[in-house]
Write a protein that holds these residues in place. Structure first.
Motif, PDB file in Angstrom:
ATOM      1  N   TRP A   1     -16.649   2.630  -6.734  1.00  0.00           N
ATOM      2  CA  TRP A   1     -17.765   3.542  -6.954  1.00  0.00           C
ATOM      3  C   TRP A   1     -17.380   4.884  -7.582  1.00  0.00           C
ATOM      4  N   THR A   2     -16.097   5.158  -7.791  1.00  0.00           N
ATOM      5  CA  THR A   2     -15.710   6.493  -8.259  1.00  0.00           C
ATOM      6  C   THR A   2     -15.845   6.615  -9.786  1.00  0.00           C
ATOM      7  N   GLN A   3     -15.621   7.824 -10.286  1.00  0.00           N
ATOM      8  CA  GLN A   3     -15.642   8.072 -11.724  1.00  0.00           C
ATOM      9  C   GLN A   3     -14.265   7.843 -12.355  1.00  0.00           C
ATOM     10  N   GLY A   4     -13.319   7.378 -11.560  1.00  0.00           N
ATOM     11  CA  GLY A   4     -11.985   7.093 -12.080  1.00  0.00           C
ATOM     12  C   GLY A   4     -10.873   7.374 -11.093  1.00  0.00           C
ATOM     13  N   CYS A   5     -11.206   8.065 -10.016  1.00  0.00           N
ATOM     14  CA  CYS A   5     -10.200   8.356  -8.991  1.00  0.00           C
ATOM     15  C   CYS A   5     -10.007   7.157  -8.062  1.00  0.00           C
ATOM     16  N   VAL A   6      -9.038   7.284  -7.175  1.00  0.00           N
ATOM     17  CA  VAL A   6      -8.809   6.319  -6.107  1.00  0.00           C
ATOM     18  C   VAL A   6      -9.345   6.941  -4.824  1.00  0.00           C
ATOM     19  N   ALA A   7     -10.248   6.248  -4.138  1.00  0.00           N
ATOM     20  CA  ALA A   7     -10.855   6.787  -2.924  1.00  0.00           C
ATOM     21  C   ALA A   7     -10.437   5.978  -1.705  1.00  0.00           C
ATOM     22  N   VAL A   8     -10.158   6.695  -0.629  1.00  0.00           N
ATOM     23  CA  VAL A   8      -9.884   6.103   0.681  1.00  0.00           C
ATOM     24  C   VAL A   8     -10.793   6.822   1.686  1.00  0.00           C
ATOM     25  N   THR A   9     -10.765   6.427   2.940  1.00  0.00           N
ATOM     26  CA  THR A   9     -11.601   7.108   3.924  1.00  0.00           C
ATOM     27  C   THR A   9     -11.035   8.495   4.220  1.00  0.00           C
ATOM     28  N   ASN A  10     -11.833   9.316   4.863  1.00  0.00           N
ATOM     29  CA  ASN A  10     -11.375  10.659   5.224  1.00  0.00           C
ATOM     30  C   ASN A  10     -10.163  10.608   6.150  1.00  0.00           C
ATOM     31  N   GLU A  11     -10.186   9.685   7.093  1.00  0.00           N
ATOM     32  CA  GLU A  11      -9.045   9.550   8.005  1.00  0.00           C
ATOM     33  C   GLU A  11      -7.795   9.111   7.249  1.00  0.00           C
ATOM     34  N   GLN A  12      -7.970   8.208   6.288  1.00  0.00           N
ATOM     35  CA  GLN A  12      -6.831   7.719   5.523  1.00  0.00           C
ATOM     36  C   GLN A  12      -6.246   8.796   4.610  1.00  0.00           C
ATOM     37  N   ILE A  13      -7.100   9.621   3.998  1.00  0.00           N
ATOM     38  CA  ILE A  13      -6.576  10.671   3.118  1.00  0.00           C
ATOM     39  C   ILE A  13      -5.833  11.718   3.935  1.00  0.00           C
ATOM     40  N   GLU A  14      -6.272  11.958   5.156  1.00  0.00           N
ATOM     41  CA  GLU A  14      -5.532  12.875   6.029  1.00  0.00           C
ATOM     42  C   GLU A  14      -4.138  12.324   6.313  1.00  0.00           C
ATOM     43  N   ARG A  15      -4.068  11.045   6.621  1.00  0.00           N
ATOM     44  CA  ARG A  15      -2.778  10.424   6.907  1.00  0.00           C
ATOM     45  C   ARG A  15      -1.900  10.409   5.661  1.00  0.00           C
ATOM     46  N   LEU A  16      -2.478  10.056   4.513  1.00  0.00           N
ATOM     47  CA  LEU A  16      -1.703  10.006   3.278  1.00  0.00           C
ATOM     48  C   LEU A  16      -1.138  11.382   2.934  1.00  0.00           C
ATOM     49  N   SER A  17      -1.923  12.422   3.141  1.00  0.00           N
ATOM     50  CA  SER A  17      -1.457  13.768   2.814  1.00  0.00           C
ATOM     51  C   SER A  17      -0.316  14.215   3.725  1.00  0.00           C
ATOM     52  N   GLU A  18      -0.191  13.586   4.895  1.00  0.00           N
ATOM     53  CA  GLU A  18       0.945  13.866   5.773  1.00  0.00           C
ATOM     54  C   GLU A  18       2.222  13.182   5.288  1.00  0.00           C
ATOM     55  N   LEU A  19       2.054  12.071   4.575  1.00  0.00           N
ATOM     56  CA  LEU A  19       3.208  11.258   4.172  1.00  0.00           C
ATOM     57  C   LEU A  19       3.820  11.698   2.855  1.00  0.00           C
ATOM     58  N   ILE A  20       2.982  12.158   1.914  1.00  0.00           N
ATOM     59  CA  ILE A  20       3.475  12.401   0.558  1.00  0.00           C
ATOM     60  C   ILE A  20       3.462  13.895   0.247  1.00  0.00           C
ATOM     61  N   GLU A  21       4.023  14.256  -0.916  1.00  0.00           N
ATOM     62  CA  GLU A  21       4.140  15.662  -1.282  1.00  0.00           C
ATOM     63  C   GLU A  21       4.084  15.801  -2.806  1.00  0.00           C
ATOM     64  N   ILE A  22       4.138  17.059  -3.276  1.00  0.00           N
ATOM     65  CA  ILE A  22       4.214  17.306  -4.708  1.00  0.00           C
ATOM     66  C   ILE A  22       5.422  16.577  -5.287  1.00  0.00           C
ATOM     67  N   GLY A  23       5.212  15.841  -6.358  1.00  0.00           N
ATOM     68  CA  GLY A  23       6.292  15.096  -6.984  1.00  0.00           C
ATOM     69  C   GLY A  23       6.373  13.649  -6.557  1.00  0.00           C
ATOM     70  N   THR A  24       5.655  13.232  -5.508  1.00  0.00           N
ATOM     71  CA  THR A  24       5.671  11.830  -5.089  1.00  0.00           C
ATOM     72  C   THR A  24       5.172  10.932  -6.240  1.00  0.00           C
ATOM     73  N   ARG A  25       5.883   9.850  -6.474  1.00  0.00           N
ATOM     74  CA  ARG A  25       5.511   8.921  -7.547  1.00  0.00           C
ATOM     75  C   ARG A  25       4.368   8.012  -7.072  1.00  0.00           C
ATOM     76  N   VAL A  26       3.359   7.839  -7.931  1.00  0.00           N
ATOM     77  CA  VAL A  26       2.207   6.991  -7.637  1.00  0.00           C
ATOM     78  C   VAL A  26       2.055   5.994  -8.773  1.00  0.00           C
ATOM     79  N   VAL A  27       2.065   4.720  -8.426  1.00  0.00           N
ATOM     80  CA  VAL A  27       1.904   3.645  -9.407  1.00  0.00           C
ATOM     81  C   VAL A  27       0.522   3.037  -9.218  1.00  0.00           C
ATOM     82  N   ILE A  28      -0.259   2.974 -10.290  1.00  0.00           N
ATOM     83  CA  ILE A  28      -1.582   2.338 -10.246  1.00  0.00           C
ATOM     84  C   ILE A  28      -1.529   1.160 -11.214  1.00  0.00           C
ATOM     85  N   ARG A  29      -1.799  -0.025 -10.719  1.00  0.00           N
ATOM     86  CA  ARG A  29      -1.746  -1.212 -11.580  1.00  0.00           C
ATOM     87  C   ARG A  29      -2.821  -2.219 -11.214  1.00  0.00           C
TER      88      ARG A  29
END
Length: 204
Positions: A176-204
């Motif tokens: 449903w997004t305009q091009g971003c990757v969306a997860v739930t609010n709880e999941q984005i909170e958890r993801l933001s705890e795990l990763i940081e500036i410079g973390t590599r993200v692969v979209i395929r």
């Protein structure tokens, strides 16, 4: 976690794809060439993210070991593809780096990616979407600001974000997004705890 300065991030982002840009095989489709080796960790301890369009899954890895998995995720309404145009609702495929966090986003938390990357800019030049001047301006802007321009024909403002006030039922059923990757609010909170500036993200 080790912090990465904006200057250091810019140097990493600009220098990484250049070896591929010079190869004839890469010119056929730079993104496919990058993705062919993107699932190989850069080192055994690398923390990195894999987003899979067909499975609608986001996975966090440490080297080759799975750390955490979020499913289902939502991508652009027009699916994912190696080439993206502004307003096309396509999630860009490729290899990216996290370059910002917005904890006051309408989408709860927004984790920005460095799209369009130099590889996307090169593909735009090869396909005629960018003129030589556009291509030169892209790199001039990147060097000056530390992040790629967001207002060209390729669009921008791509990242991973939560739902904010969006409908969880729609999220669970559709892209449903305009091009971003969306997860739930709880999941984005958890993801933001795990990763940081410079973390590599692969979209395929």
């Amino acid at each position: 976690m080790t912090s990465v300065t904006r200057r250091r991030f810019g140097l990493l982002a600009l220098s990484a794809p250049f070896a591929l840009l010079m190869s004839n095989s890469a010119r056929a489709n730079l993104i496919e060439t990058l993705l062919a080796r993107a699932q190989i960790p850069r080192h055994d301890d690398e923390l990195w993210v894999l987003v899979e369009d067909e499975r609608a899954v986001l996975s966090v890895y440490r080297g080759n070991a799975l750390v955490e998995r979020f499913s289902p995720v939502s991508l652009g309404r027009a699916g994912a593809g190696p080439e993206r145009l502004r307003g096309g609702n396509v999630t860009p495929m490729g290899e990216f780096r996290v370059n910002r966090f917005n904890n006051e986003s309408d989408w709860h938390i927004f984790i920005g990616l460095d799209y369009p990357t130099p590889a996307h800019a090169r593909m735009a030049l090869e396909s005629g979407l960018y003129t030589e001047r556009d291509y030169e301006d892209y790199f001039a802007y990147y060097r000056s600001h530390g992040y790629p321009p967001q207002q060209t024909v390729l669009g921008g403002f791509i990242g991973i974000h939560g739902l904010g006030g969006a409908d969880p039922d729609v999220h669970a059923s559709y892209h449903w997004t305009q091009g971003c990757v969306a997860v739930t609010n709880e999941q984005i909170e958890r993801l933001s705890e795990l990763i940081e500036i410079g973390t590599r993200v692969v979209i395929r």
